[in-house]
Scaffold this motif. Sequence first.
Motif, short mmCIF file in Angstrom:
data_model
loop_
_atom_site.label_atom_id
_atom_site.label_comp_id
_atom_site.label_asym_id
_atom_site.label_seq_id
_atom_site.Cartn_x
_atom_site.Cartn_y
_atom_site.Cartn_z
N TRP A 100 0.84 -1.20 0.00
CA TRP A 100 0.00 0.00 0.00
C TRP A 100 0.88 1.25 0.00
O TRP A 100 0.55 2.24 -0.65
CB TRP A 100 -0.93 0.01 1.21
CG TRP A 100 -2.14 -0.84 1.03
CD1 TRP A 100 -2.40 -2.04 1.60
CD2 TRP A 100 -3.26 -0.53 0.21
NE1 TRP A 100 -3.61 -2.50 1.17
CE2 TRP A 100 -4.17 -1.59 0.33
CE3 TRP A 100 -3.60 0.54 -0.61
CZ2 TRP A 100 -5.39 -1.63 -0.34
CZ3 TRP A 100 -4.81 0.51 -1.28
CH2 TRP A 100 -5.69 -0.56 -1.15
N VAL A 146 -5.88 2.11 -7.04
CA VAL A 146 -6.17 0.73 -6.64
C VAL A 146 -7.67 0.54 -6.69
O VAL A 146 -8.43 1.31 -6.10
CB VAL A 146 -5.63 0.43 -5.23
CG1 VAL A 146 -5.98 -0.98 -4.81
CG2 VAL A 146 -4.14 0.68 -5.15
N GLY A 202 -8.39 -4.26 -5.20
CA GLY A 202 -7.13 -4.91 -4.90
C GLY A 202 -6.13 -4.94 -6.04
O GLY A 202 -5.01 -5.43 -5.86
N ARG A 238 -4.29 5.56 -3.79
CA ARG A 238 -5.14 5.00 -2.73
C ARG A 238 -6.20 4.08 -3.31
O ARG A 238 -6.34 3.95 -4.52
CB ARG A 238 -5.77 6.11 -1.90
CG ARG A 238 -6.72 7.00 -2.66
CD ARG A 238 -7.29 8.09 -1.75
NE ARG A 238 -8.34 8.83 -2.40
CZ ARG A 238 -9.60 8.46 -2.50
NH1 ARG A 238 -10.00 7.33 -1.97
NH2 ARG A 238 -10.48 9.21 -3.12
N ASP A 239 -6.98 3.48 -2.44
CA ASP A 239 -8.05 2.59 -2.86
C ASP A 239 -9.22 3.42 -3.38
O ASP A 239 -9.81 4.20 -2.66
CB ASP A 239 -8.49 1.71 -1.69
CG ASP A 239 -9.48 0.63 -2.10
OD1 ASP A 239 -9.89 0.60 -3.28
OD2 ASP A 239 -9.83 -0.20 -1.25
N THR A 281 -11.89 1.98 -5.04
CA THR A 281 -12.93 1.02 -5.39
C THR A 281 -14.32 1.63 -5.26
O THR A 281 -15.15 1.50 -6.17
CB THR A 281 -12.82 -0.24 -4.51
OG1 THR A 281 -11.51 -0.80 -4.66
CG2 THR A 281 -13.86 -1.27 -4.90
N PRO A 284 -2.69 -0.70 4.76
CA PRO A 284 -3.02 0.55 4.05
C PRO A 284 -2.54 1.75 4.85
O PRO A 284 -2.61 1.74 6.07
CB PRO A 284 -4.55 0.54 3.96
CG PRO A 284 -4.99 -0.81 4.38
CD PRO A 284 -3.86 -1.44 5.13
#
Length: 134
Positions: free
Chosen positions: A10, A25, A28, A53-54, A56, A86
């Motif tokens: 991360w 990201v 995943g 960063r994530d 999603t 993370p």
Amino acid sequence: MPTLTKLFSWQEAAEHNTKDDCWVVVDGKVYDVSDYLDEHPGGDDVLLKAAGRDATDEFDDAGHSKSAIDLMKGFCIGEVDPTSEPPVVLEAKSSGDKPKPSITDKLKEVQYWAIPVAIVGIAVVAGMLYCRKR
């Protein structure tokens, strides 16, 4: 047999958060979208906010088409290492002071209906005053 992909921590993904080096990201998987920023239909600022960063939730909320999801596969460079932690996300500060908004900027912020309602209101008052003087 599982496909072998490169694993990124991360922290590693978080370091790629600029216009010249932009990773996001999603589910995943790590995507290098640096070369796609100028072509993104939603504008590069959307991707830059999600950089490093994530993203999603943002990706899912945008309701991307099947062709967008297929296009995205070409930007995949690996996956996030599930054993990495993370990074703590802090509130992002702007890179500089925002310029003072001009009067036109302030007028744009006014609700779309406020100006026409004010004009109609002034016209009604003026009409009533004109009729009273007669």
